[in-house]
Write an enzyme that holds these catalytic residues in place. Structure first.
Site, PDB file in Angstrom:
ATOM      1  CB  VAL A 191      55.015  45.055  72.304  1.00 60.16           C
ATOM      2  CG1 VAL A 191      56.040  44.143  73.244  1.00 60.16           C
ATOM      3  CG2 VAL A 191      55.555  45.651  71.212  1.00 60.16           C
ATOM      4  CB  CYS A 192      50.147  42.885  74.356  1.00 59.35           C
ATOM      5  SG  CYS A 192      50.506  44.432  75.479  1.00 59.35           S
ATOM      6  CG  ASN A 193      49.536  38.615  69.542  1.00 60.27           C
ATOM      7  OD1 ASN A 193      48.663  37.834  69.746  1.00 60.27           O
ATOM      8  ND2 ASN A 193      50.158  38.513  68.523  1.00 60.27           N
TER       9      ASN A 193
END
Length: 240
Positions: free
Chosen positions: A190-192
């Site tokens: 999710v960060c990317n």
């Protein structure tokens, strides 16, 4: 399964409308820096996400500490740790950031915090990749594999790089005593996913975007991480 592309296209078309309005409303005047900050809620394997605590408390913390002249801490938002689940809130605050940025006629920076539960130091992420391959389901149960984040951007190997001066930011942080590094791999979770959308938006709007991974509080305590977050805001304002 990849997300319905029609949903992403709706957001992108809406962004384009916002961009036209922002160009029409621009005016000359003193310039400053407005930094909007996001973090994430809990997710599988991380019952207490340090970025939720940091972002929730950042306005109060910098209010006591103070900021450099010309620097405004804008929205501080905690997102769902979910790919598509995070997008509605992300796009909403970005649209508001466009409108507020026009009124102050200054630089707008999107600063995103995420946790790396295996890290022992802070990591400034240089880029995001157009690939969603989640190692586990996100908090909404979605687990894409080798899906383009934005189909119209082409292959999953496509990368977008921050326009923030990461080397200068790193040196600023090190001079303040923080153990930090530069990373070229924000993962595929999710960060990317969020970072890629933010970088794309920032490039289209003349903003800047930066993602920073932090360790768990068990590795670096909360007080130190709050100091780090406030110092990072100053680093961005001083170098961008």
């Amino acid at each position: 399964m990849c997300p319905p592309q029609a949903l992403v296209e709706v957001y992108i078309k809406h962004w384009n409308c916002i961009e036209v309005r922002s160009n029409e409303m621009g005016s000359e005047g003193p310039k400053g820096v407005t930094i909007h900050v996001t973090g994430f809620k809990k997710f599988q394997g991380v019952a207490e996400n340090p970025t939720e605590t940091m972002v929730s408390n950042l306005k109060t913390f910098v209010g006591k500490r103070g900021l450099l002249d010309g620097v405004t801490l804008g929205s501080c938002t905690v997102l769902e740790t979910a790919g598509d689940g995070a997008l509605p809130m992300l796009y909403k605050i970005m649209e508001l950031g466009v409108a507020n940025g026009n009124s102050s006629n200054g630089q707008v920076v999107w600063l995103h915090f995420g946790v790396n539960n295996g890290a022992v130091k802070f990591a400034i992420e240089r880029q995001a990749v157009n690939e969603a391959t989640f190692c586990c389901p996100d908090e909404f149960g979605w687990q894409p594999q080798q899906c383009p984040i934005v189909h119209e951007d082409g292959e999953t190997s496509r990368a977008r790089e921050t326009s923030c001066p990461v080397e200068a930011i790193l040196q600023f942080l090190k001079k303040k005593g923080f153990d930090a590094t530069i990373s070229d791999d924000a993962g595929r979770f999710v960060c990317n996913y969020v970072y890629y959308h933010s970088l794309r938006f920032a490039e289209q709007r003349g903003h800047k975007s930066l993602f920073v991974h932090v360790p768990l509080f068990s590795r670096i305590d909360e007080a130190t991480q709050m100091q780090f977050a406030a110092t990072l805001v100053e680093a961005i304002a001083s170098t961008c």
